[in-house]
Design a protein around this motif. Sequence first.
Motif, PDB file in Angstrom:
ATOM      1  N   GLN A   1       0.421   5.425   1.262  1.00 50.35           N
ATOM      2  CA  GLN A   1      -0.369   6.532   1.793  1.00 50.35           C
ATOM      3  C   GLN A   1       0.435   7.810   1.598  1.00 50.35           C
ATOM      4  OE1 GLN A   1      -1.369   5.821   5.869  1.00 50.35           O
ATOM      5  NE2 GLN A   1      -3.009   4.415   5.347  1.00 50.35           N
TER       6      GLN A   1
ATOM      7  N   GLY B   1       0.825  -1.198   0.000  1.00 51.39           N
ATOM      8  CA  GLY B   1       0.000   0.000   0.000  1.00 51.39           C
ATOM      9  C   GLY B   1       0.864   1.255   0.000  1.00 51.39           C
TER      10      GLY B   1
ATOM     11  N   ARG C   1       0.152  12.156   1.991  1.00 50.25           N
ATOM     12  CA  ARG C   1      -0.609  13.287   2.514  1.00 50.25           C
ATOM     13  C   ARG C   1       0.065  14.574   2.052  1.00 50.25           C
ATOM     14  NH1 ARG C   1      -1.219  14.197   8.803  1.00 50.25           N
ATOM     15  NH2 ARG C   1      -1.983  14.218   9.270  1.00 50.25           N
TER      16      ARG C   1
END
Length: 83
Positions: free
Chosen positions: A79, A77, A81
Amino acid sequence: MTTKASTEIDTKTFSNAEQLWFADISGDINPIHVDTENAPNNFLGQLIVHGLHLVLWSLDRLGHNRPGWLQEEQVGGLQVRFG
């Protein structure tokens, strides 16, 4: 023996043409990414690269520099931001 791994994968200067290309395909035409005339007035004084463009470029370079590293079972995965 201890070795230190490098965290730098590569360097890149994104051209205005690349900024416009990514703005076109992503639909993100925010002036901070594409307006060269007003770029000196923003808080960094220049155009700001699209965050996703930078992430995609970085993943491409990682895959190029470390073949086999970016396989789904190894990464799992991602992620990101943007602040």
